[in-house]
Design an enzyme around this catalytic site. Structure first.
Site, PDB file in Angstrom:
ATOM      1  N   ILE A 105       0.909  -1.402  -0.012  1.00 52.39           N
ATOM      2  CA  ILE A 105       0.363   0.020  -0.230  1.00 52.39           C
ATOM      3  C   ILE A 105       0.844   1.528  -0.031  1.00 52.39           C
ATOM      4  O   ILE A 105       1.675   1.119   0.732  1.00 52.39           O
ATOM      5  CB  ILE A 105      -1.016  -0.146   1.412  1.00 52.39           C
ATOM      6  N   LYS A 106       0.752   1.979  -1.207  1.00 55.24           N
ATOM      7  CA  LYS A 106       1.063   3.790  -0.558  1.00 55.24           C
ATOM      8  C   LYS A 106       0.341   4.599  -0.725  1.00 55.24           C
ATOM      9  O   LYS A 106      -0.803   4.190  -0.597  1.00 55.24           O
ATOM     10  CB  LYS A 106       1.212   3.574  -2.455  1.00 55.24           C
ATOM     11  N   THR A 107       0.359   4.837   0.987  1.00 56.73           N
ATOM     12  CA  THR A 107      -0.499   6.064   1.338  1.00 56.73           C
ATOM     13  C   THR A 107       0.564   7.502   1.777  1.00 56.73           C
ATOM     14  O   THR A 107       1.571   7.920   1.508  1.00 56.73           O
ATOM     15  CB  THR A 107      -1.240   6.185   2.338  1.00 56.73           C
TER      16      THR A 107
END
Length: 293
Positions: free
Chosen positions: A202-204
């Site tokens: 996940i990229k956040t």
């Protein structure tokens, strides 16, 4: 057929020695298939962390500062990155094929900044093209909480299903539109939702209570660098994110728009892979900046 003459009979069977344990350093992926782990090990170093260099902004922004000439800029600085975050067009036209870096391939088309709503993205790269490009993972933009949320989740499901078939991990990118919430509650919901739908990474964005977000997400989280901020502040953000459970950073503008992109990427590597403090990394950045002038 092998010649049977001259063969030496096997004799060292290691009797009484248990098979060696081979723990996999990427969060949540210890039971993944060999091919999936092989690609993840291209992205993440042995410490379970990664530095992604993002230069995929052109697919929605066009030419931006620091990204005018990808063919000149990226090859000259990418040695200290673990993974390149790019579109297929940029890879094919601007990046030498012998670069030996992992590739996070941008696979959805989400519209340009000329449109008010970019949340209704569509699949733009099929899995066969990702295989042809030897992608280490497929990146999917997801607008959770927007009118186009269902379209985003449909895109994510398509790539997760295809990725599982061919052992290619999926990077779910938490998008933040101008009308969307930007709170710890939102990022906690969005990261968990993408992981529950099968995203492997996940990229956040970094935010308050970030350690709670990484703890509740069963797969690795990589923070987005976001808009350009002072170099010292960017290193501080990276340090805090890693300290609070992030598995890496994906920096684009904070590297490419730095006064010295090569020195900035080296300083980020100190923080991510060498556990350097922001002060140590920024001091090194200033010295490298002088040397590289």
């Amino acid at each position: 057929m092998a010649d049977k003459d001259g063969n030496i009979l096997a004799k060292d069977y290691g009797l009484g020695i248990a098979p060696p344990l081979r723990p996999f350093p990427v969060k949540g992926m210890s039971s993944a298939g060999w091919g999936m782990q092989r690609r993840l090990s291209e992205i993440f170093a042995d410490d379970g962390r990664t530095i992604m260099l993002a230069f995929d902004h052109g697919y929605i922004l066009g030419s931006t500062a620091g990204l005018e000439r990808l063919d000149l800029t990226i090859p000259s600085i990418m040695a200290d990155a673990d993974c390149l975050m790019a579109t297929r067009g940029a890879l094919r036209t601007c990046i030498p094929a012998n670069h030996r870096k992992a590739v996070a391939l941008r696979c959805t088309a989400d519209g340009s900044v000329l449109k008010d709503d970019m949340s209704r993205g569509v699949p733009a790269v099929d899995v066969e093209d990702a295989i042809r490009l030897n992608a280490s993972c497929m990146a999917v933009q997801c607008f959770i909480g927007s009118d186009g949320e269902l379209d985003s989740l449909r895109n994510l499901a398509y790539y997760v299903n295809a990725g599982e078939k061919y052992n290619i991990p999926v990077l779910g990118v938490v998008a933040v539109g101008k009308e969307m919430e930007r709170t710890s509650r939102y990022f906690a919901m969005a990261t968990r939702l993408l992981a529950e739908h099968g995203a492997h990474i996940i990229k956040t964005y970094y935010c308050d209570n970030f350690e709670q977000i990484t703890a509740a997400c069963p797969v690795p989280i990589v923070i987005a660098g976001g808009k350009k901020i002072p170099e010292r502040d960017a290193l501080e953000m990276a340090y805090r994110a890693i300290s609070e459970g992030a598995a890496g950073v994906d920096m684009g503008r904070n590297v490419l728009q730095s006064a010295c992109p090569q020195a900035m990427l080296k300083a980020i590597r100190m923080v991510v892979h060498e556990d350097a403090t922001p002060e140590e990394a920024y001091h090194a950045y200033e010295l490298w900046q002088e040397d590289l002038k």
